[in-house]
Scaffold this motif. Structure first.
Motif, PDB file in Angstrom:
ATOM      1  N   UNK A   9      23.209  50.728  45.650  1.00 12.24           N
ATOM      2  CA  UNK A   9      23.903  49.543  46.163  1.00 12.24           C
ATOM      3  C   UNK A   9      25.218  49.308  45.417  1.00 12.24           C
ATOM      4  N   UNK A  10      25.204  49.473  44.081  1.00  5.10           N
ATOM      5  CA  UNK A  10      26.427  49.285  43.295  1.00  5.10           C
ATOM      6  C   UNK A  10      27.499  50.297  43.706  1.00  5.10           C
ATOM      7  N   UNK A  11      27.097  51.539  43.956  1.00  4.61           N
ATOM      8  CA  UNK A  11      28.050  52.572  44.382  1.00  4.61           C
ATOM      9  C   UNK A  11      28.638  52.226  45.741  1.00  4.61           C
ATOM     10  N   UNK A  12      27.790  51.814  46.680  1.00  4.46           N
ATOM     11  CA  UNK A  12      28.275  51.457  48.011  1.00  4.46           C
ATOM     12  C   UNK A  12      29.231  50.261  47.951  1.00  4.46           C
ATOM     13  N   UNK A  13      28.913  49.289  47.115  1.00  2.00           N
ATOM     14  CA  UNK A  13      29.812  48.144  46.957  1.00  2.00           C
ATOM     15  C   UNK A  13      31.135  48.581  46.343  1.00  2.00           C
ATOM     16  N   UNK A  14      31.058  49.519  45.366  1.00  2.00           N
ATOM     17  CA  UNK A  14      32.275  50.009  44.721  1.00  2.00           C
ATOM     18  C   UNK A  14      33.220  50.689  45.687  1.00  2.00           C
ATOM     19  N   UNK A  15      32.661  51.343  46.707  1.00  2.00           N
ATOM     20  CA  UNK A  15      33.510  51.995  47.717  1.00  2.00           C
ATOM     21  C   UNK A  15      34.311  50.974  48.521  1.00  2.00           C
ATOM     22  N   UNK A  16      33.836  49.732  48.534  1.00  2.00           N
ATOM     23  CA  UNK A  16      34.539  48.667  49.245  1.00  2.00           C
ATOM     24  C   UNK A  16      34.919  47.551  48.270  1.00  2.00           C
ATOM     25  N   UNK A  17      35.319  47.945  47.061  1.00  2.00           N
ATOM     26  CA  UNK A  17      35.521  46.980  45.981  1.00  2.00           C
ATOM     27  C   UNK A  17      36.489  45.858  46.352  1.00  2.00           C
ATOM     28  N   UNK A  18      37.612  46.197  46.963  1.00  2.00           N
ATOM     29  CA  UNK A  18      38.578  45.147  47.292  1.00  2.00           C
ATOM     30  C   UNK A  18      38.012  44.166  48.318  1.00  2.00           C
ATOM     31  N   UNK A  19      37.296  44.690  49.311  1.00  2.10           N
ATOM     32  CA  UNK A  19      36.696  43.810  50.318  1.00  2.10           C
ATOM     33  C   UNK A  19      35.650  42.896  49.682  1.00  2.10           C
ATOM     34  N   UNK A  20      34.857  43.442  48.751  1.00  4.09           N
ATOM     35  CA  UNK A  20      33.871  42.628  48.036  1.00  4.09           C
ATOM     36  C   UNK A  20      34.570  41.509  47.265  1.00  4.09           C
ATOM     37  N   UNK A  21      35.649  41.867  46.567  1.00  2.80           N
ATOM     38  CA  UNK A  21      36.381  40.874  45.778  1.00  2.80           C
ATOM     39  C   UNK A  21      36.997  39.797  46.658  1.00  2.80           C
ATOM     40  N   UNK A  22      37.574  40.199  47.767  1.00  2.00           N
ATOM     41  CA  UNK A  22      38.192  39.217  48.663  1.00  2.00           C
ATOM     42  C   UNK A  22      37.161  38.241  49.209  1.00  2.00           C
ATOM     43  N   UNK A  23      35.932  38.721  49.377  1.00  3.98           N
ATOM     44  CA  UNK A  23      34.885  37.867  49.930  1.00  3.98           C
ATOM     45  C   UNK A  23      34.256  36.964  48.867  1.00  3.98           C
ATOM     46  N   UNK A  24      33.851  37.547  47.725  1.00  2.05           N
ATOM     47  CA  UNK A  24      33.099  36.786  46.731  1.00  2.05           C
ATOM     48  C   UNK A  24      33.973  36.218  45.615  1.00  2.05           C
ATOM     49  N   UNK A  25      35.150  36.803  45.403  1.00  2.00           N
ATOM     50  CA  UNK A  25      36.077  36.317  44.366  1.00  2.00           C
ATOM     51  C   UNK A  25      37.386  35.905  45.034  1.00  2.00           C
ATOM     52  N   UNK A  26      37.255  35.013  45.997  1.00  2.00           N
ATOM     53  CA  UNK A  26      38.385  34.644  46.852  1.00  2.00           C
ATOM     54  C   UNK A  26      39.483  33.887  46.119  1.00  2.00           C
ATOM     55  N   UNK A  27      39.195  33.386  44.927  1.00  2.00           N
ATOM     56  CA  UNK A  27      40.219  32.674  44.152  1.00  2.00           C
ATOM     57  C   UNK A  27      41.095  33.619  43.337  1.00  2.00           C
ATOM     58  N   UNK A  28      40.844  34.933  43.439  1.00  2.00           N
ATOM     59  CA  UNK A  28      41.647  35.919  42.721  1.00  2.00           C
ATOM     60  C   UNK A  28      42.648  36.599  43.629  1.00  2.00           C
ATOM     61  N   UNK A  29      43.290  37.619  43.093  1.00  2.00           N
ATOM     62  CA  UNK A  29      44.252  38.372  43.898  1.00  2.00           C
ATOM     63  C   UNK A  29      44.385  39.781  43.328  1.00  2.00           C
TER      64      UNK A  29
END
Length: 348
Positions: A9-29
């Motif tokens: 699961x961590x590897x699959x999330x890493x392949x979409x790291x920016x999308x994960x960040x935009x969704x769950x860490x939306x206050x960042x850039x």
């Protein structure tokens, strides 16, 4: 349906790291190859860095993150857990699968009798304990230091087994909402130094005492026979129940190796280093403490270790330290220790 364990699961999330960040860490850039945000709980700021590219696993992997302000680190599963305030790993995994549009594992093929997918860390497992400890920070200058100072303990040398987590989850029971409190996190290790568990003491926000919750102390992982250790045991060792009970005598015995077993039952079952020749049992004055003392002394004596019970004047050694002072504690211990150890370990 193929299994999707934590690593997959961590590897699959890493392949979409920016999308994960935009969704769950939306206050960042995004900043170059990193996503920056205040912390893993999506606070605005720039102290946390998430790698958006890199290998699938190992050092520098995509999705790995570090918070420069707190020294916390982890992967994108930790981001999901912390950002959403989840407690159990099964909920984190379920949310990750939802984000990745993966089907839910078939219960009859991928679940163990405990209801946990093979390879995944449950919330109370040794792996979960290691992750929690790794995400915590050294105690220097934190509320843990304040908490100990309020209990008369100022000697915190050789306490790398203790760390501080500023936002540690606390759930009163399975039907109650999750709360967040600062906490002292202690590493429980075996005789070889491998971490097998963790112990949490939730603290009040000002460090004046424990948090006002029903059970401010909880352990996770594999504790039986293991302990929180201060110093490296040689021929002499002191063992007690609580962390404060053990650190109090170290105010006047700073070089004596000690361990905290975390409960009377675990004290009675703690394992002995091969080098040990003399064991001091730091007693708590209660029936459980008496039982632990007797059991541990009997076990030690049966394998040729000299075992000596050491008793406080009050209920435990931290009460002695707080209410009677360092000099009185020194006198109490001096009367009960072997003369050789008084000259070797005692200050003053």
């Amino acid at each position: 349906m193929a299994r999707h364990d934590a690593s997959e699961l961590a590897i699959r999330l890493g392949r979409q790291a920016e999308a994960v960040c935009r969704h769950y860490l939306s206050n960042g850039r995004r900043q170059g190859r990193y996503w920056t945000v205040g912390d893993v709980r999506n606070t605005p700021g720039r102290s946390m860095f998430v790698r958006l590219s890199g290998p699938e696993s190992g050092p520098g992997a995509a999705g790995h993150w570090t918070d420069a302000a707190t020294a916390e680190y982890g992967d994108l599963l930790d981001v999901i857990r912390e950002a959403l305030g989840l407690v159990d790993f099964k909920d984190v995994a379920e949310e990750a699968r939802r984000f990745l549009s993966l089907p839910h594992p078939e219960p009859d093929k991928t679940r163990t009798p405990t209801g946990r997918a093979p390879g995944m860390a449950s919330s109370g497992s040794p792996e979960a304990a290691r992750r929690l400890f790794a995400m915590s920070q050294p105690v220097g200058g934190t509320l843990v230091e304040t908490y100990f100072r309020n209990r008369g303990i100022t000697a915190l040398h050789e306490t790398t087994s203790l760390r501080f987590h500023p936002r540690c989850y606390y759930r009163p029971d399975e039907h109650s909402p999750t709360e967040i409190w600062p906490a002292m996190v202690a590493s429980v290790t075996d005789l070889a130094g491998r971490q097998t568990g963790a112990h949490r003491t939730w603290l009040s926000p000002d460090g004046s005492g424990k948090a006002p919750v029903k059970t401010p102390r909880r352990a996770m992982g594999d504790l039986l026979g293991h302990a929180v250790r201060f110093g490296v045991a040689g021929r002499v060792l002191a063992a007690g129940e609580g962390i404060e009970t053990v650190l109090s005598p170290r105010m006047v015995l700073p070089q004596m190796p000690m361990l905290a077993a975390l409960s009377a039952a675990h004290l009675a079952a703690c394992r002995f280093p091969a080098t040990l020749r003399r064991l001091y049992v730091l007693r708590d004055r209660d029936p459980a403490g008496d039982g632990a003392r007797n059991g541990l002394i009997a076990r030690a004596t049966s394998v040729g270790i000299e075992a000596i019970a050491v008793s406080p004047v009050a209920g435990d050694f931290n009460e002695d330290l707080r209410w009677r002072g360092v000099d009185a504690l020194r006198a109490t211990l001096k009367e009960q220790l072997h003369p050789e150890d008084v000259s070797r370990f005692m200050e003053g």
